[in-house]
Design a protein around this motif. Structure first.
Motif, PDB file in Angstrom:
ATOM      1  N   ILE A 138       0.825  -1.214   0.000  1.00  0.00           N
ATOM      2  CA  ILE A 138       0.000   0.000   0.000  1.00  0.00           C
ATOM      3  C   ILE A 138       0.865   1.273   0.000  1.00  0.00           C
ATOM      4  CG2 ILE A 138      -0.362   0.540   2.453  1.00  0.00           C
ATOM      5  CD1 ILE A 138      -3.396   0.463   1.881  1.00  0.00           C
ATOM      6  N   ARG A 161      -1.614  10.719   0.557  1.00  0.00           N
ATOM      7  CA  ARG A 161      -0.626  10.688  -0.506  1.00  0.00           C
ATOM      8  C   ARG A 161       0.410  11.781  -0.214  1.00  0.00           C
ATOM      9  NH1 ARG A 161      -3.234   6.609  -1.118  1.00  0.00           N
ATOM     10  NH2 ARG A 161      -4.471   6.048  -2.942  1.00  0.00           N
ATOM     11  N   LEU A 175      -6.767   0.506  -5.332  1.00  0.00           N
ATOM     12  CA  LEU A 175      -8.135   0.076  -5.035  1.00  0.00           C
ATOM     13  C   LEU A 175      -8.078  -1.215  -4.225  1.00  0.00           C
ATOM     14  CD1 LEU A 175     -11.246   0.204  -5.731  1.00  0.00           C
ATOM     15  CD2 LEU A 175     -10.717  -1.450  -7.505  1.00  0.00           C
ATOM     16  N   LEU A 229      -1.998  -8.091   4.970  1.00  0.00           N
ATOM     17  CA  LEU A 229      -3.152  -8.952   4.662  1.00  0.00           C
ATOM     18  C   LEU A 229      -3.941  -9.236   5.942  1.00  0.00           C
ATOM     19  CD1 LEU A 229      -1.527 -11.384   2.093  1.00  0.00           C
ATOM     20  CD2 LEU A 229      -3.346  -9.745   1.631  1.00  0.00           C
ATOM     21  N   ALA A 252     -17.341  -2.783   8.796  1.00  0.00           N
ATOM     22  CA  ALA A 252     -18.485  -2.648   7.877  1.00  0.00           C
ATOM     23  C   ALA A 252     -19.689  -3.420   8.422  1.00  0.00           C
ATOM     24  CB  ALA A 252     -18.099  -3.149   6.488  1.00  0.00           C
ATOM     25  N   PHE A 283     -13.516   1.732  -0.692  1.00  0.00           N
ATOM     26  CA  PHE A 283     -12.386   0.873  -1.090  1.00  0.00           C
ATOM     27  C   PHE A 283     -11.324   1.672  -1.835  1.00  0.00           C
ATOM     28  CE2 PHE A 283     -15.801  -2.574  -1.375  1.00  0.00           C
ATOM     29  CZ  PHE A 283     -15.396  -3.223  -0.214  1.00  0.00           C
TER      30      PHE A 283
HETATM   31  C1  HEM Z   1     -15.078  -3.450   4.016  1.00  0.00           C
HETATM   32  C2  HEM Z   1     -13.837  -3.894   4.038  1.00  0.00           C
HETATM   33  C3  HEM Z   1     -12.643  -3.178   3.496  1.00  0.00           C
HETATM   34  C4  HEM Z   1     -12.441  -1.828   3.293  1.00  0.00           C
HETATM   35  C5  HEM Z   1     -13.417  -0.702   3.558  1.00  0.00           C
HETATM   36  C6  HEM Z   1     -11.105  -1.676   2.758  1.00  0.00           C
HETATM   37  C7  HEM Z   1     -10.539  -0.454   2.418  1.00  0.00           C
HETATM   38  C8  HEM Z   1      -9.341  -0.304   1.761  1.00  0.00           C
HETATM   39  C9  HEM Z   1      -8.803   0.954   1.307  1.00  0.00           C
HETATM   40  C10 HEM Z   1      -9.465   2.305   1.514  1.00  0.00           C
HETATM   41  C11 HEM Z   1      -7.624   0.700   0.696  1.00  0.00           C
HETATM   42  C12 HEM Z   1      -6.682   1.723   0.098  1.00  0.00           C
HETATM   43  C13 HEM Z   1      -7.219   2.203  -1.217  1.00  0.00           C
HETATM   44  C14 HEM Z   1      -6.462   3.397  -1.746  1.00  0.00           C
HETATM   45  O1  HEM Z   1      -5.322   3.646  -1.399  1.00  0.00           O
HETATM   46  O2  HEM Z   1      -7.058   4.134  -2.508  1.00  0.00           O
HETATM   47  C15 HEM Z   1      -7.408  -0.726   0.774  1.00  0.00           C
HETATM   48  C16 HEM Z   1      -6.301  -1.366   0.272  1.00  0.00           C
HETATM   49  C17 HEM Z   1      -6.032  -2.690   0.533  1.00  0.00           C
HETATM   50  N1  HEM Z   1      -6.875  -3.630   1.095  1.00  0.00           N
HETATM   51 FE1  HEM Z   1      -8.741  -3.303   1.760  1.00  0.00          FE
HETATM   52  N2  HEM Z   1     -10.515  -2.907   2.666  1.00  0.00           N
HETATM   53  C18 HEM Z   1     -11.425  -3.854   3.080  1.00  0.00           C
HETATM   54  C19 HEM Z   1     -11.229  -5.224   3.099  1.00  0.00           C
HETATM   55  C20 HEM Z   1     -10.080  -5.864   2.726  1.00  0.00           C
HETATM   56  C21 HEM Z   1      -9.892  -7.293   2.723  1.00  0.00           C
HETATM   57  C22 HEM Z   1     -10.938  -8.334   3.099  1.00  0.00           C
HETATM   58  C23 HEM Z   1      -8.625  -7.518   2.332  1.00  0.00           C
HETATM   59  C24 HEM Z   1      -8.046  -8.890   2.167  1.00  0.00           C
HETATM   60  C25 HEM Z   1      -6.952  -9.312   2.446  1.00  0.00           C
HETATM   61  C26 HEM Z   1      -7.996  -6.225   2.084  1.00  0.00           C
HETATM   62  C27 HEM Z   1      -6.691  -6.013   1.673  1.00  0.00           C
HETATM   63  C28 HEM Z   1      -6.207  -4.821   1.189  1.00  0.00           C
HETATM   64  C29 HEM Z   1      -4.860  -4.655   0.652  1.00  0.00           C
HETATM   65  C30 HEM Z   1      -3.770  -5.714   0.568  1.00  0.00           C
HETATM   66  C31 HEM Z   1      -4.762  -3.320   0.228  1.00  0.00           C
HETATM   67  C32 HEM Z   1      -3.574  -2.645  -0.447  1.00  0.00           C
HETATM   68  C33 HEM Z   1      -3.801  -2.745  -1.933  1.00  0.00           C
HETATM   69  C34 HEM Z   1      -2.746  -2.059  -2.777  1.00  0.00           C
HETATM   70  O3  HEM Z   1      -1.996  -1.225  -2.262  1.00  0.00           O
HETATM   71  O4  HEM Z   1      -2.660  -2.377  -3.981  1.00  0.00           O
HETATM   72  N3  HEM Z   1      -8.920  -5.242   2.318  1.00  0.00           N
HETATM   73  N4  HEM Z   1      -8.475  -1.327   1.407  1.00  0.00           N
END
Ligand code: HEM
Length: 432
Positions: free
Chosen positions: A99, A322, A380, A267, A278, A373
């Motif tokens: 991230i 950012r 994303l 993770l 949520a 998200f």
């Molecule tokens: C309702 C549940 C969830 C919400 C609201 C959420 C929210 C977010 C947000 C806001 C980001 C950053 C997006 C950005 O920088 O624009 C993110 C990234 C990420 N989320 Fe989630 N998340 C949720 C569930 C999960 C789940 C179940 C996983 C599973 C392992 C997960 C793994 C990740 C990972 C690894 C990233 C980094 C992705 C990257 O940098 O490419 N998240 N999430």
């Protein structure tokens, strides 16, 4: 992920001296939606000062500006961190997760895991999540009297039980460590709440842990646990996600120990806390809007739009930050290279320019291009399909069993401006 210090608005007049988005007392009373509405109207992109050692930040409140910044990764970089903290280069190198990277590094890391989280790949888990949810609800509602009412503390009894077990299945985590993972995740993500952790951000950190997640001894503990599990997976690989990470190659090389540590921790943390929030905030919304629960129960065809609406409404992660790589203009503000830029998804989700009647909780809302998200950029949420599946399955199971939710006490928000979590949600359920 937080600013433990009280900062004061310094940028554009009296509005900004009245509103302090780093004031955790304000956040503990609930998300400051009225303040965000004023900011969207009067100061869409505003500069807020912070107490040293932090340097201040641009605060972005409107949906369109958040989207613009998310899309322009060359100007708005993730590589200096996504929280309010200003880490040194050395700290950042030690605890950089996917991230906190920009393309092309981000693209390579994302490719390793994206297949496991595609819509198709996670659909395979629906049956498992349904069975798990039934078990969790059976346990939570065991001993309910003939009157058909139950009073439970919903966060502990239901919301926290599902996400970690789904992750355990996908990643191959040992069952006997799951409570520990939940506890460590809480102590890290909610590190501004002294009711949750004894190492409070801005009060208790020592330099000794600055190279660990969240500068915390609990970050070290999470890494140590991860290493144990990774070692085990190296000895006997399976078809789980950790085995895949251990075997993965980027540019012909295996992931380094630091990459593995950081992948493991993001993770476990990101997949667990957010989804719990949520689910719990969704049930709180149905306590406060019983007519929407009746509407959903009366029309199961609304399940998908209700899932999106619960995720918009709950906005588990209030912001992502950012850092500008060059001078730029955003929403009329002149941003300088090096400035921090905080994208308040929680505000964008209530922007009247994008959502009709944004303050209405509406299980039939469509379209619903919420920002919970992230949106528009490469970061994303990786787990978006998985999280949506979990929320969807839990709502469906509750709709079969519960005719009405009521508050049975005061919900307790976590003291944080990063996470929108609830420590406690006492609810009374009327059972079908
Ligand atoms: C309702 C549940 C969830 C919400 C609201 C959420 C929210 C977010 C947000 C806001 C980001 C950053 C997006 C950005 O920088 O624009 C993110 C990234 C990420 N989320 Fe989630 N998340 C949720 C569930 C999960 C789940 C179940 C996983 C599973 C392992 C997960 C793994 C990740 C990972 C690894 C990233 C980094 C992705 C990257 O940098 O490419 N998240 N999430």
């Amino acid at each position: 992920m937080r600013s433990g210090w009280s900062g004061t608005g310094t940028g554009s007049g009296s509005l900004l001296s009245e509103i302090d988005l780093t004031d955790l007392d304000m956040w503990q009373r609930g998300v400051p939606h009225a303040e965000f509405a004023r900011l969207r109207r009067e100061a869409p992109v505003a500069w807020f000062g912070e107490a040293p050692p932090n340097s201040g930040f641009w605060s972005v409140h409107k949906y369109a500006d958040i989207l613009t910044a998310s899309r322009d990764v060359a100007t708005f970089s993730s590589a200096r961190g996504i929280s309010f903290e200003d880490p040194t280069d050395e700290d950042m190198a030690a605890r950089r997760t996917i991230i906190d990277t920009d393309p092309p590094e981000h693209t390579k890391l994302r490719k390793i895991v994206s297949g496991a989280f595609s819509r198709r790949a996670v659909a395979v888990y629906r049956h498992f999540v349904e069975g798990l949810t039934e078990q969790v609800l059976d346990a939570a509602l065991a001993g309910v009297g003939a009157a058909g009412h139950a009073e439970i503390e919903f966060v502990d009894a239901v919301a926290k039980e599902v996400p970690i077990r789904v992750l355990a299945r996908i990643m191959g985590l040992p069952e006997n460590k799951l409570d520990l993972f939940i506890d460590l995740g809480d102590r890290l993500i909610s590190n501004t709440d002294p009711a949750i952790t004894d190492v409070v951000w801005g009060r208790d950190q020592t330099d000794a842990y600055r190279k660990y997640p969240f500068r915390s001894p609990y970050g070290k503990q999470l890494w140590d646990l991860g290493r144990e599990i990774v070692r085990e997976r190296l000895r006997s690989p399976g078809d789980d996600l950790l085995s895949r990470l251990v075997a993965a190659e980027v540019d012909g090389e295996r992931l380094s120990q630091v990459d593995l540590d950081n992948f493991f921790s993001i993770l476990v943390i990101a997949g667990n806390e957010t989804t719990r929030i949520a689910i719990a905030q969704g049930v709180l919304a149905f306590c406060q809007h019983p007519e929407q629960w009746e509407r959903l129960r009366g029309d199961p065809g609304l399940l998908d739009t209700a899932t999106d609406e619960v995720i918009r409404w709950s906005c588990p992660t209030n912001f992502m930050r950012r850092t500008a790589t060059r001078d730029a203009e955003l929403g009329g503000a002149r941003i300088r290279a090096g400035d921090k830029v905080v994208l308040w998804y929680v505000s964008g989700n209530r922007d009247e320019a994008e959502f009709a009647e944004p303050d209405r909780f509406d299980v039939g809302r469509s379209p619903n291009r919420h920002l919970s998200f992230g949106r528009g950029g490469p970061h994303l949420c990786l787990g978006a399909h998985l999280a949506s599946l979990e929320v969807n399955v839990v709502l469906a199971a509750l709709a079969r069993r519960v005719t009405r939710f009521e508050l049975a006490g005061r919900p307790l928000p976590i003291r944080s401006n990063f996470t929108n979590g609830l420590r406690e949600l006492p609810v009374r359920l009327r059972l079908a």
